[in-house]
Write an enzyme that holds these catalytic residues in place. Structure first.
Site, PDB file in Angstrom:
ATOM      1  N   HIS A 104      -8.916   3.781  -1.954  1.00 23.69           N
ATOM      2  CA  HIS A 104      -7.472   3.560  -1.831  1.00 23.69           C
ATOM      3  C   HIS A 104      -7.018   2.675  -2.985  1.00 23.69           C
ATOM      4  O   HIS A 104      -7.075   1.447  -2.888  1.00 23.69           O
ATOM      5  CB  HIS A 104      -7.228   2.903  -0.469  1.00 23.69           C
ATOM      6  CG  HIS A 104      -5.869   2.305  -0.241  1.00 23.69           C
ATOM      7  ND1 HIS A 104      -4.696   2.782  -0.783  1.00 23.69           N
ATOM      8  CD2 HIS A 104      -5.515   1.244   0.540  1.00 23.69           C
ATOM      9  CE1 HIS A 104      -3.681   2.026  -0.367  1.00 23.69           C
ATOM     10  NE2 HIS A 104      -4.145   1.091   0.428  1.00 23.69           N
ATOM     11  N   CYS A 121       0.195   3.061   6.308  1.00 24.37           N
ATOM     12  CA  CYS A 121       0.469   1.749   6.870  1.00 24.37           C
ATOM     13  C   CYS A 121       0.630   0.780   5.698  1.00 24.37           C
ATOM     14  O   CYS A 121       0.130   1.058   4.612  1.00 24.37           O
ATOM     15  CB  CYS A 121      -0.654   1.290   7.791  1.00 24.37           C
ATOM     16  SG  CYS A 121      -2.271   1.210   6.980  1.00 24.37           S
ATOM     17  N   CYS A 150       0.800  -1.225   0.000  1.00 24.83           N
ATOM     18  CA  CYS A 150       0.000   0.000   0.000  1.00 24.83           C
ATOM     19  C   CYS A 150       0.832   1.275   0.000  1.00 24.83           C
ATOM     20  O   CYS A 150       0.314   2.351  -0.270  1.00 24.83           O
ATOM     21  CB  CYS A 150      -0.919   0.047   1.212  1.00 24.83           C
ATOM     22  SG  CYS A 150      -1.887  -1.438   1.406  1.00 24.83           S
TER      23      CYS A 150
END
Lengths: 403, 733
Positions: free
Chosen positions: A359, A389, A92
């Site tokens: 996202h 994160c 991510c």
């Protein structure tokens, strides 16, 4: 040592990550060519052949977004044959990782100007579809106490004592802020609408948002990870490591977790010479970057240590930061980061976040960076810290300063 | 061909029958000689395939084939790895050859096919089993800390798929009845008798002159998909977590390796999959201490016990015909069921008919469930219940040759009850008391023939707990002990023999576990963490939960009796750290599950809820939920305190002559008081500890320094540590 500047930041709007999403029929390569064209159009003084590299993060780099998408898109966009490309993956954090690597390379003095960002078409190449031994190889999974990220998010909520009410309230606020930011046009400078071959607008705004979402709306959603936690044995794995907790309080669901979306982003990073050479005005300077490893079972607690590492490198304190952008993978992640750093929600995710807007895994880090550049300018503030994160128990952070 | 363990015959139609018949053993096993014979036969079949139409494999023993040679496996050292790899590969090559020659091969499974036996059958194209209720089919290697290294992992996965194969056969090592094995897909057909079985085999061969395994057939798809198939891929992450959820945090080498070999093997072709299986197999055989522990306990020690290891010689086998069960409470009711199930006539006596009938109702309920699950027929269930006669009259006990008393735990009451029973039952009836704490020698004073009196300590619930602790009183005769062992075996339980003393063996040793856990509360350790440490150590029931089940008054009673004994001997009583905790809880009216509140909260039906939150205040414990850097070390200390607490108590039991058999100590601890299975038992725990007795005693010193003198090793153990001698002398029972 040269400085690394942000000259421009562009992004696509985020399409819903399902087969019904607006960007589902737009090929991944097209998402990127659109942005390369935009970079070229917005910076007419920039000679594309002078770009040293296109660094793109993609978390599922296979099938239609496989190979080296940045290079492929560069060729497809006729950007310039002489510009290479490279694909990277830090889960991510990839979009910000691309920026950080580009910045380091420019700062080293060996390169002048790099396009960095990310792209992810989650509606076409689904999350997890590429496999991962961490989760799928039984011995590795067993030996490293793997649990899926939703369990980790619920574990954070349990350890920190965030209630269902707390995380839902955070989500409501994110939706509210995103709606207002869009209405105010705060993203207008960076959004590049996706246009199809017939010249029609495919998408020009983040369509995942649900403005007006209320606590009552969210209260109807059952916790999404309770079943896998109990029946899949993942709660047991987490509790065998977190031995002071009797049971996991499952509080997350689709309404307080990041949306699955399609999107891409690019940031133009260069040294001072690149600006004067190509008639571009630097908008911000990359002050410091950091990546850390953190406890992999709780997985999502990397942001605070990454931020501290970046602050240390910059010789700065949290109080020196005007705005913070933490990716809202799950509400508990944002709540924990604010608590860890001792910062308020009023300087954090001021324009809402991924809970509202989505996202797009490999791209998000670059999108958040662009959002901060725009917002520092709009508020006439100076410093921002962007952090995400990351799967596998990692964290990444970047500190920028307006110039 | 020069074959020792296999008889080869070939009829005029080219049909070969291989009869497995090991001349040296009562069951066929995969010892070296067998493997050589198997390879020789396969070579012969390959060389003569033109004349051979098919092969039937069957056995001359009551069982089909028993499995690996555990004597060879338990003796394996790391240096033996190359030899085991070679051995494994040769066997696997031969099995692979047999199944790919093209000639049909049928396994005629006339009896139990477990472990290697099932592996031999899986390398056949068709499996017919004789319909025998005693036959068990499965791959139980995991229960011995091993895995099926004769192609069992690979073939089960290819037959059933990854998830089915792991959950139904491999990870738990289920030993299935013939009907269940067919339902699971492990066997193809069930035959009513031997002739029909062999006929079915012949018929299949005639109908399938060219045979291949499903996984060698064109278009074969692994059931459920291979690991990179999306459906299976989505389920892969939950396989290890499901295992960890089942083992509750304790690490077991064998299921970890089975899971890995299964999935990793499914991602490659079958011949390479065998290599992967061999690697994991050899790692267990040559490097896993757990494999040695579990094989010693569950194969060798258990076998020794079931053959009457602690039974005195020179007495004929005794069979009970009619038992008087005194007391129809939970224990009495369970004992009555167990006896009736084994064919013994039961008179179940209590003070009122109502109480006695309630006791019988317990059996009615168990029978109903068993019939529902297809475990027994309605007829057999009815017959069982007919054997139980509830009564409130002593006169109905006439003709009993066995008495098992299970009344309230009071010496006076028990003596009274025996006094009333003695004159009614047979004059040489075996007299047994199911007491958990009262000295047998004292209870024996209440009967006219104390030499016939003995303790039979059952565990709750009787129908599920396999152990019976036989307690020999000062006056108990050897003849009585022999009868007691016989009757325990007769009712299908596992006997251990201990000598009369306070707490006997099981209650005393479990105190070591309970005291440590409860003492941790006194030291301000989070009770959730205490329970996790217990589970991580491998205890099936975590300590505070267990104490609630036992009721806190039990450890209190033991501590009170210990104090009385110590002070009577003129010594100073030092209360164990657990005592103030127990006292506080009892003062607060929290005596355990039966009282509705203990360390845990309970609902109105007695179901356990969460740990009582009040513990945090009562023992000044911080509600800190975070992970600490030294948690792994702290948990290790906590787990080892519990294990060492029991082990040190065990050494004292041996020193004092409370118990004399190491097998009994091991099996008794696992089956009766939940000592972790991976250790092989409480005595084995000491010898298998890294560094043996020397390492164990060194760790005792560390624990003593950190936690107190109760970890000082008994001198007998310290002496062994000097020389590195094991706790259990080589060859000792």
């Amino acid at each position: 040592m040269a400085d690394a500047y942000i000259y421009d930041a562009v992004r696509t709007p985020r399409g819903r990550g399902k087969s019904t999403g607006a960007l589902h029929t737009t090929k991944p390569v097209t998402l990127v060519t659109g942005l390369l064209n935009a970079v070229r159009d917005r910076n007419p003084g920039l000679d594309p052949s002078a770009v040293d590299d296109i660094v793109l993060g993609t978390v599922e780099p296979h099938a239609e977004q496989g190979g080296v998408l940045g290079r492929t898109a560069g060729l497809a966009a006729g950007f310039s044959e002489s510009v290479p490309g490279v694909q990277l993956n830090r889960y991510c954090g990839s979009g910000l990782e691309a920026v950080n690597q580009a910045a380091a390379r420019v700062r080293s003095g060996w390169e002048n100007i790099i396009l960095a960002g990310g792209s992810e078409s989650m509606s076409r190449v689904g999350i997890g579809s590429g496999g991962d031994p961490w989760a799928m190889d039984p011995a590795t999974n067993y030996d490293t106490s793997f649990v899926p990220q939703g369990i980790s998010a619920d574990l954070i909520a349990t350890v920190e004592g965030f209630s269902r009410h707390d995380v839902d309230a955070y989500a409501v606020e994110s939706q509210g802020r995103a709606a207002k930011a869009w209405a105010d046009g705060r993203f207008d400078r960076s959004i590049i609408p996706v246009i199809d071959i017939a010249g029609q607008v495919v998408l020009d705004r983040d369509e995942h948002m649900r403005p007006g979402t209320s606590m009552e709306d969210l209260a109807k959603l059952p916790p999404a990870f309770a079943a896998m936690g109990q029946m899949g044995g993942f709660d047991a794995v987490a509790l065998q490591k977190y031995t002071r907790i009797e049971e996991i309080n499952h509080v997350h669901h689709a309404g307080n977790s990041s949306g699955i979306v399609d999107g891409a982003a690019l940031v133009v990073i260069g040294n001072e010479d690149a600006g004067s050479q190509f008639g571009m005005t630097p908008r911000a300077r990359i002050v410091s970057v950091a990546a850390v490893g953190s406890e992999p079972t709780i997985m999502l607690t990397g942001p605070a240590p990454a931020c501290r590492k970046a602050l240390d490198k910059a010789g700065m304190a949290v109080a020196d930061i005007d705005l913070i952008e933490i990716n809202e993978a799950f509400a508990s992640v944002a709540l924990k980061l604010m608590r860890d750093l001792g910062v308020d929600h009023d300087i954090t995710n001021v324009n809402g976040g991924a809970i509202a807007m989505g996202h797009p895994l490999g791209a998000t880090g670059a999108m958040l960076l662009g959002t901060m550049v725009d917002e520092l300018e709009r508020r006439d503030l100076n410093t921002a810290m962007i952090t995400l994160c990351i799967g596998g128990g990692m964290g990444i952070a970047t500190i920028i300063e307006r110039v | 061909m020069n074959l020792e363990t296999i008889r080869y015959s070939q009829d005029e139609n080219g049909l070969v029958t291989l009869t497995l018949d090991d001349p040296q053993q009562s069951a066929n096993t995969m010892r070296q000689q067998f493997v050589e014979d198997y390879i020789t036969v396969v070579d012969h079949l390959e060389a003569n395939q033109k004349e051979i139409t098919g092969v039937i494999i069957t056995s001359a023993k009551p069982t089909f084939f028993a499995g690996g040679d555990l004597r060879e496996l338990i003796a394996a050292t790391p240096d033996d790895a190359p030899a085991f790899i070679e051995f494994s590969n040769r066997l696997k090559r031969a099995m692979r050859t047999l199944e790919t020659l093209g000639m049909p091969v049928v396994a005629a499974i006339n009896g139990a096919a477990l472990g290697g036996g099932l592996e031999i059958a899986l390398a056949c194209h068709y499996r017919v089993a004789l319909d025998n209720p005693a036959t068990r089919i499965g791959l139980p290697e995991v229960t011995l800390g091993l895995l099926p290294g004769g192609g069992g992992v690979v073939r089960v996965i290819r037959l059933l798929g990854v998830i089915e194969g792991l959950t139904k056969v491999l990870v738990q090592g289920q030993q299935m009845r013939v009907t269940d094995a067919k339902e699971a897909g492990l066997i193809d057909e069930i035959a009513p008798n031997t002739e029909a079985m062999l006929a079915a085999a012949k018929t299949w061969i005639a109908e399938n002159p060219k045979a291949t395994q499903p996984w060698d057939a064109r278009g074969y798809r692994m059931p459920g998909g291979t690991p990179n198939h999306p459906t299976l891929a989505a389920n892969l992450p939950a396989i290890p977590s499901t295992l960890k959820s089942q083992t509750k945090g304790a690490h077991y080498d064998a299921p970890h390796h089975i899971m890995s070999a299964a999935v990793e093997g499914a991602a490659v072709d079958i011949d390479r999959a065998f290599e992967i299986e061999t690697r994991y197999f050899v790692d267990l055989v040559c490097h896993s201490q757990q494999a040695k522990n579990m094989t010693q306990a569950f194969f060798f020690d258990l076998q020794a016990i079931n053959k009457g290891g602690s039974r005195p010689d020179g007495y004929d086998r005794w069979i009970a015909t009619k038992v008087a069960v005194l007391g129809a409470g939970m224990m009495g009711a369970g004992i009555a069921y167990q006896c009736a199930r084994s064919g013994i006539e039961v008179v179940l006596k209590d003070v009122s008919m109502e109480a006695a009938e309630k006791g019988k109702a317990y059996s009615e309920n168990l029978v109903k469930k068993a019939v529902q699950r297809g475990r027994i027929t309605q007829e057999k269930g009815d017959a069982l219940l007919t054997r139980i006669t509830p009564t409130d009259a002593y006169t109905d006990l006439a003709g009993a040759d066995l008495v098992i008393e299970a009344v309230f735990e009071s010496a006076d009451l028990k003596k009274q009850v025996f006094a009333d029973t003695g004159p009614v039952v047979n004059p040489d009836a075996l007299l047994c008391s199911n007491t958990s704490t009262l000295p047998i020698s004292d209870l024996a004073l209440g009967v006219s023939r104390p030499e016939d009196f003995i303790g039979l300590h059952f565990f709750s619930p009787v129908d599920k707990m396999p152990l019976v602790e036989i307690i020999v009183g000062k006056q108990t005769s050897d003849a009585t002990l022999a009868k007691a062992v016989d009757v325990v075996l007769q009712i299908g339980k596992t006997p251990i023999v201990v000598n009369d003393s306070r707490g006997f063996f099981t209650s005393r040793v479990i105190g070591g576990f309970v005291n440590e856990a409860v003492a941790m509360l006194a030291a301000g350790i989070n009770p959730i963490m205490i329970e996790r440490a217990g589970s991580k150590a491998g205890y099936p029931a975590p300590p505070l939960q267990l104490v609630d089940e036992l009721t806190l008054t039990l450890p209190k009673k033991i501590m009170t009796a210990t104090r009385a004994g110590v002070e009577a001997a003129g010594l100073e009583y030092v209360p164990p750290p657990a005592e103030p905790v127990i006292d506080k809880m009892l003062e607060a009216g929290r005596e355990g599950r039966s009282g509705g509140a203990g360390f845990y909260d309970y609902d109105d039906s007695g179901n356990r809820q969460k740990l009582w939150p009040g513990l945090f205040d009562m023992f000044d414990i911080e509600d800190d939920r975070t992970l600490h850097a030294d948690d792994v070390d702290q948990l290790r200390d906590m787990s080892e305190r519990m294990l060492f607490g029991e082990a040190i108590e065990t050494v004292k039991c041996f020193d004092e002559g409370v118990i004399t058999s190491y097998a009994d100590a091991n099996i008794g601890s696992i089956f009766g008081i939940g000592f972790p299975a991976w250790t092989g038992g409480v005595a084995q725990y000491i010898d298998q500890y890294p560094g043996g007795t020397t390492g164990f005693v060194a760790r005792c010193k560390e624990l003593t320094d950190r936690y107190g003198d109760r970890f000082i090793p008994p001198p007998s153990l310290a002496a062994r540590a000097e020389t590195g001698e094991p706790f259990r002398p080589p060859g000792a029972r």
